[in-house]
Design a protein around this motif. Structure first.
Motif, PDB file in Angstrom:
ATOM      1  N   ARG A  59       0.903  -1.076   0.162  1.00  0.00           N
ATOM      2  CA  ARG A  59      -0.106  -0.002   0.106  1.00  0.00           C
ATOM      3  C   ARG A  59       1.084   1.033  -0.116  1.00  0.00           C
ATOM      4  NH1 ARG A  59      -5.192   0.907   3.766  1.00  0.00           N
ATOM      5  NH2 ARG A  59      -5.772   2.640   2.233  1.00  0.00           N
ATOM      6  N   ALA A  60       1.063   1.731  -0.793  1.00  0.00           N
ATOM      7  CA  ALA A  60       1.319   3.085  -0.909  1.00  0.00           C
ATOM      8  C   ALA A  60       0.680   4.504  -0.985  1.00  0.00           C
ATOM      9  CB  ALA A  60       2.269   3.038  -2.360  1.00  0.00           C
ATOM     10  N   VAL A  61       1.354   5.651  -0.634  1.00  0.00           N
ATOM     11  CA  VAL A  61       0.395   6.297  -0.507  1.00  0.00           C
ATOM     12  C   VAL A  61       0.535   8.146  -0.657  1.00  0.00           C
ATOM     13  CG1 VAL A  61      -1.272   8.044   1.682  1.00  0.00           C
ATOM     14  CG2 VAL A  61      -1.465   5.370   1.843  1.00  0.00           C
ATOM     15  N   THR A  62       0.414   8.617  -1.259  1.00  0.00           N
ATOM     16  CA  THR A  62       0.972   9.380  -1.631  1.00  0.00           C
ATOM     17  C   THR A  62       0.379  10.663  -2.338  1.00  0.00           C
ATOM     18  OG1 THR A  62       2.430   8.382  -3.316  1.00  0.00           O
ATOM     19  CG2 THR A  62       2.331  11.017  -3.653  1.00  0.00           C
ATOM     20  N   GLU A  63       0.781  11.469  -0.772  1.00  0.00           N
ATOM     21  CA  GLU A  63      -0.262  13.467  -0.356  1.00  0.00           C
ATOM     22  C   GLU A  63       0.884  14.339  -0.921  1.00  0.00           C
ATOM     23  OE1 GLU A  63      -1.968  15.331   2.069  1.00  0.00           O
ATOM     24  OE2 GLU A  63      -0.185  15.938   1.495  1.00  0.00           O
ATOM     25  N   LEU A  64      -0.227  14.709  -1.598  1.00  0.00           N
ATOM     26  CA  LEU A  64      -0.081  16.020  -2.706  1.00  0.00           C
ATOM     27  C   LEU A  64      -1.139  16.929  -2.248  1.00  0.00           C
ATOM     28  CD1 LEU A  64       0.925  14.068  -5.663  1.00  0.00           C
ATOM     29  CD2 LEU A  64       2.623  15.154  -4.520  1.00  0.00           C
ATOM     30  N   GLY A  65      -0.544  18.135  -2.834  1.00  0.00           N
ATOM     31  CA  GLY A  65      -0.982  19.835  -2.923  1.00  0.00           C
ATOM     32  C   GLY A  65      -2.116  19.296  -3.908  1.00  0.00           C
ATOM     33  N   ALA A  66      -3.379  20.239  -3.586  1.00  0.00           N
ATOM     34  CA  ALA A  66      -4.699  19.871  -4.882  1.00  0.00           C
ATOM     35  C   ALA A  66      -4.313  20.138  -6.443  1.00  0.00           C
ATOM     36  CB  ALA A  66      -6.064  20.070  -4.596  1.00  0.00           C
ATOM     37  N   ASP A  67      -2.707  21.021  -6.135  1.00  0.00           N
ATOM     38  CA  ASP A  67      -2.756  21.396  -7.813  1.00  0.00           C
ATOM     39  C   ASP A  67      -2.077  20.123  -8.342  1.00  0.00           C
ATOM     40  OD1 ASP A  67      -0.702  21.721  -5.811  1.00  0.00           O
ATOM     41  OD2 ASP A  67       0.660  23.146  -6.704  1.00  0.00           O
ATOM     42  N   HIS A  68      -1.698  19.140  -7.840  1.00  0.00           N
ATOM     43  CA  HIS A  68      -0.619  18.119  -8.912  1.00  0.00           C
ATOM     44  C   HIS A  68      -2.248  17.160  -9.541  1.00  0.00           C
ATOM     45  CE1 HIS A  68       2.329  19.041  -5.393  1.00  0.00           C
ATOM     46  NE2 HIS A  68       3.400  19.347  -6.921  1.00  0.00           N
ATOM     47  N   HIS A  69      -2.863  17.476  -9.292  1.00  0.00           N
ATOM     48  CA  HIS A  69      -3.988  16.622  -9.754  1.00  0.00           C
ATOM     49  C   HIS A  69      -3.842  16.195 -11.709  1.00  0.00           C
ATOM     50  CE1 HIS A  69      -8.106  15.697 -11.504  1.00  0.00           C
ATOM     51  NE2 HIS A  69      -8.207  14.806 -10.531  1.00  0.00           N
TER      52      HIS A  69
END
Length: 562
Positions: free
Chosen positions: A336-346
């Motif tokens: 399970r890989a989780v990547t947390e990003l700002g919405a501008d990376h959508h």
């Protein structure tokens, strides 16, 4: 309790299959055990009968009655009712509730944790800020979301690795280097010759001064020393990146966030991982050349258009190293890989997943899981705060921690779903008001600790075993509500880990604190009658334990005195 009821219903379904009431080859449906909206409808309810009615060629209430008749006897179930179109409502036996409260006290800090992810690895990547300046409040939101996701996954038994990905290559790093060089040469942001895309914050001046002084910076076991030469751009670049990485680490340390792995984008090139990824994509036939560029046929994997991987000048577009980086996560065993990003990376999500699918190496669709957060607006005295003197163009995370405190900053940045816009009111976060949720929850914990101190001051005893032996007054609405809310904690932890929604912990803790307060207002605790005193203190101490456990999952302190 849910697991107990699920097992009982499953056994009843097996019995009806054996009796011929249900087809022998009928698969057990995905029925749910859930909490009704009203306690009058019981403590738990299941929709199993409604799912079984059609294949059984019967009506749901008749199947519900058959299920109830076939349910194995259980000391944990007090009363069973059939309601509405065929819901089966369970009232938990009073003794079972007391047993569960005993578990809270017996397990202590381990209560609420489970082993659903035991034996499985998860990687959580978050913050991943370019080392070009201080962390801003958006990075702060990413930090607390990622850190709390890692905490709840750990509470669900996963072997979790926290990872920070440094974009230490590319144009922004070059802009950092030439900005520091300009400062080292005595120029300011308003002077002629200042780099057009240079960074203007005062922190650039601090970096330049340290470089010229020959300061040494240690990051990840490596020491970088300022060369004092304002004309050596490569030396300035190395020093500036190390200096700002250390500053970011200090910001995160002040925020209670740490990492197990710091992964450098540059290592993907030096280790040949980018070229290896390109070769694999070409090998599997998902690329083509056009206009001198190498393209990925990402439309084959759900993207809205094909993407350039290698431009005609031989350089790579930014999404290719992202594919190589996430491939490394798969190779390192992150199920399970989780990547947390700002919405501008959508916009980058579909192409990265397409690239991973195109590698044909067994990576499942939808891997990695992305968590996107919206921006944060900071308010003070009714006005938006936009600038920090140190950063020059934004509010830093350190500013927020210094003004609101670590606990309040973490709480308010995690307490809402990441995809919602967030307004952070500094005045409200600092207020010692019961309208302030983090203050309310912490005061509730401290109040229960105060009960223990008052016991000693009054020379009164407290016997938990005696308290657990007393019957629960479940006819008392505040008591029943407190017990039901208190024992829902394990479900909340499991759901928060499954759905990657740690904000559910904050929502739950506030609800629990409010429920306890209602009970507290209606009952005296330090009474002369030992049985009554012990029974009420057992509920208070169990609630205190759950509040402390939940606050730990948010990285927020549980003070004993406020």
């Amino acid at each position: 309790m849910k697991a107990t009821l699920r097992a009982l219903v499953a056994q009843a379904i097996d019995a009806l299959r054996a009796a011929g009431t249900l087809p022998a080859d009928l698969a057990t449906p995905e029925f749910v055990i859930e909490r009704p909206k009203s306690h009058a409808q019981g403590d738990f309810s299941t929709n199993a009968a409604m799912l079984l009615a059609k294949p059984a060629k019967s009506n749901p209430r008749a199947i519900a009655q058959a299920l109830v008749d076939a349910l194995p006897a259980s000391a944990e179930v007090g009363r069973i009712e059939i309601a509405g179109p065929g819901f089966i409502n369970f009232h938990v036996a009073e003794g079972a509730w007391r047993e569960r409260i005993g578990e809270v006290l017996a397990k202590g800090a381990a209560y609420g944790r489970n082993a659903t992810g035991k034996g499985h690895r998860a990687g959580v990547e978050f913050v991943s800020a370019n080392p070009t300046g201080p962390l801003h409040v958006g990075h702060g939101r990413a930090a607390v979301i990622g850190d709390c996701i890692a905490r709840v996954l750990d509470a669900n038994g996963w072997d979790v690795t926290r990872e920070f990905y440094y974009n230490d290559a590319g144009a922004q790093i070059n802009n950092l280097a030439i900005s520091v060089q300009a400062r080292a040469q005595g120029k300011g942001p308003d002077d002629a010759g200042w780099p057009e895309d240079g960074y203007r914050g005062d922190y650039i001046k601090d970096v330049a001064r340290a470089y010229l002084d020959g300061a040494s910076v240690e990051v990840d076991g490596h020491v970088v020393t300022g060369a004092k030469d304002a004309d050596d751009l490569d030396a300035i670049r190395r020093f500036a990146v190390a200096y700002l990485r250390r500053e970011q680490n200090l910001d995160l340390e002040a925020f209670g966030v740490s990492f197990d792995v710091y992964f450098l984008e540059s290592s993907l090139y030096t280790d040949g991982k980018v070229e290896e990824t390109v070769r694999e994509l070409v090998k599997h036939g998902h690329t083509y050349e056009e206009g001198g560029a190498l393209w990925l046929r990402s439309t084959d994997f759900g993207d809205d258009k094909d993407r350039v991987m290698r431009k005609s000048d031989g350089t790579y577009t930014y999404f290719l190293p992202d594919v190589a980086y996430h491939l490394s996560k798969w190779q390192r065993g992150y199920e399970r890989a989780v990547t947390e990003l700002g919405a501008d990376h959508h916009g980058s999500l579909a192409r990265v997943r397409a690239g991973l699918q195109a590698l044909d190496c067994g990576i499942p669709e939808g891997w990695p899981e992305y968590m996107l957060h919206q921006m944060v607006t900071v308010m003070r005295s009714g006005e938006e705060v936009k600038l920090s003197k140190r950063a020059g163009s934004y509010v830093t995370l350190r500013d927020l921690i210094d003004e609101a405190g670590r606990d309040a900053t973490r709480w308010f940045l995690i307490a809402r779903k990441p995809d919602s816009q967030l307004t952070f009111d500094i005045d409200f976060a600092r207020s010692q008001s019961l309208d302030n949720p983090v203050y309310y929850v912490q005061v509730s914990h401290a109040r229960m600790c105060g009960l223990v101190r008052q016991l000693k001051e009054r020379g009164l005893g407290y016997d938990p075993a005696n308290g657990l032996a007393q019957p629960l007054d479940l006819d008392d609405a505040p008591a029943r509500e407190l017990v039901a809310t208190l024992l829902r904690y394990g479900d909340v932890v499991e759901t928060a880990g499954r759905d990657l929604e740690p904000h559910q912990i904050a929502v739950y803790l506030l609800e629990l604190a409010q429920t306890f307060q209602t009970y507290y207002n209606d009952h005296q605790f330090l009474v002369d009658d030992a049985n009554t005193r012990d029974a009420r203190l057992v509920l208070a101490m169990a609630t205190r334990q759950v509040l402390a456990n939940g606050l730990e999952l948010l990285g927020v302190s549980a003070p004993e005195v406020m």
